[in-house]
Write a protein that holds these residues in place. Structure first.
Motif, PDB file in Angstrom:
ATOM      1  N   LEU A 180      -5.326  -0.489  -4.079  1.00  0.00           N
ATOM      2  CA  LEU A 180      -6.507   0.102  -3.448  1.00  0.00           C
ATOM      3  C   LEU A 180      -6.304   0.186  -1.945  1.00  0.00           C
ATOM      4  O   LEU A 180      -5.836  -0.773  -1.321  1.00  0.00           O
ATOM      5  CB  LEU A 180      -7.763  -0.729  -3.754  1.00  0.00           C
ATOM      6  N   THR A 181      -6.637   1.330  -1.397  1.00  0.00           N
ATOM      7  CA  THR A 181      -6.706   1.517   0.061  1.00  0.00           C
ATOM      8  C   THR A 181      -8.071   2.111   0.347  1.00  0.00           C
ATOM      9  O   THR A 181      -8.403   3.170  -0.178  1.00  0.00           O
ATOM     10  CB  THR A 181      -5.613   2.477   0.568  1.00  0.00           C
ATOM     11  N   HIS A 182      -8.863   1.403   1.138  1.00  0.00           N
ATOM     12  CA  HIS A 182     -10.196   1.917   1.476  1.00  0.00           C
ATOM     13  C   HIS A 182     -10.347   1.943   2.990  1.00  0.00           C
ATOM     14  O   HIS A 182     -10.297   0.907   3.648  1.00  0.00           O
ATOM     15  CB  HIS A 182     -11.291   1.047   0.863  1.00  0.00           C
ATOM     16  N   LYS A 183     -10.522   3.149   3.536  1.00  0.00           N
ATOM     17  CA  LYS A 183     -10.732   3.308   4.978  1.00  0.00           C
ATOM     18  C   LYS A 183     -12.217   3.482   5.226  1.00  0.00           C
ATOM     19  O   LYS A 183     -12.850   4.356   4.637  1.00  0.00           O
ATOM     20  CB  LYS A 183      -9.944   4.510   5.495  1.00  0.00           C
ATOM     21  N   GLY A 184     -12.752   2.647   6.098  1.00  0.00           N
ATOM     22  CA  GLY A 184     -14.186   2.660   6.356  1.00  0.00           C
ATOM     23  C   GLY A 184     -14.829   1.412   5.784  1.00  0.00           C
ATOM     24  O   GLY A 184     -14.203   0.627   5.079  1.00  0.00           O
ATOM     25  N   MET A 185     -16.101   1.243   6.107  1.00  0.00           N
ATOM     26  CA  MET A 185     -16.805   0.034   5.685  1.00  0.00           C
ATOM     27  C   MET A 185     -17.204   0.108   4.216  1.00  0.00           C
ATOM     28  O   MET A 185     -17.271   1.183   3.626  1.00  0.00           O
ATOM     29  CB  MET A 185     -18.035  -0.196   6.561  1.00  0.00           C
TER      30      MET A 185
END
Length: 201
Positions: A180-185
């Motif tokens: 998983l890569t999540h950019k942002g809050m």
């Protein structure tokens, strides 16, 4: 006469508002105030990663999409101890990039803190501070009572772990796959996200 009173009242209200903004910026509290407001957005769940769309890297369908993490990432913890991600290769890794000057980072921090309290023994939490002054990050962590494992970077980030966004969160499984890569809050303290982490062990 009434119009003059209204104009004066408007000027006073605008003056107070501008003074408040200047005070918040001068004291550095604007980040936390904006972060607090953004926490309301997080409560909607709209910013959360879509776990259902993530195909686990071990399934044959996604073999070609596997991104292996380079765990030779040197870090220093808040006590000055040098460590590396490779020391955590037997654990699922929650790697989060943040900074004290980043309102979305501040907004998601309480959810990460709660998740860490619940799953910190099973999942390795690495909160990598991008503050120029690491002392500022340490003081923030202590002042807020989060007791999160915060680190500062020693050396360079591997290519696959580079991001131009703060916050950014990577989840790395025990096979070194970036699942998983999540950019942002996001609000990570959800049953869905906890189940996702549990299934990676």
């Amino acid at each position: 006469m009434k119009e003059n009173k209204n104009t004066k009242k408007t000027w006073i209200q605008n003056g107070v508002f501008i003074l408040l903004i200047i005070t918040l910026y001068a004291t550095g509290l604007h980040t936390e105030v904006i972060g607090f407001v953004q926490r309301g957005v997080l409560a909607t769940g709209l910013m959360n990663p879509d776990i259902e769309e993530i195909t686990h890297a071990k399934t044959p369908k996604s073999i070609s999409n596997i991104i292996k993490a380079d765990l030779n990432l040197k870090l220093m913890d808040s006590n000055g101890k040098i460590t590396s991600l490779s020391d955590l290769k037997d654990k699922v890794i929650f790697l989060n990039y943040w900074a004290t000057w980043c309102p979305p980072c501040i907004a998601e921090m309480p959810s990460i803190s709660k998740l860490h309290k619940e799953m910190g023994n099973d999942v390795a939490f690495i909160l990598l501070s991008f503050d120029k002054d690491f002392e500022k990050a340490k003081n923030f962590n202590k002042r807020k009572g989060y007791n999160l494992p915060i680190y500062t970077l020693i050396g360079n980030l591997p290519t696959m772990l580079q991001s131009s966004a703060l916050p950014t969160t990577y989840i790395i499984d025990t096979d070194k796959n970036i699942v998983l890569t999540h950019k942002g809050m996001a609000n990570y303290n959800t049953n869905e996200f906890k189940s996702f982490l549990e299934n990676l062990k």
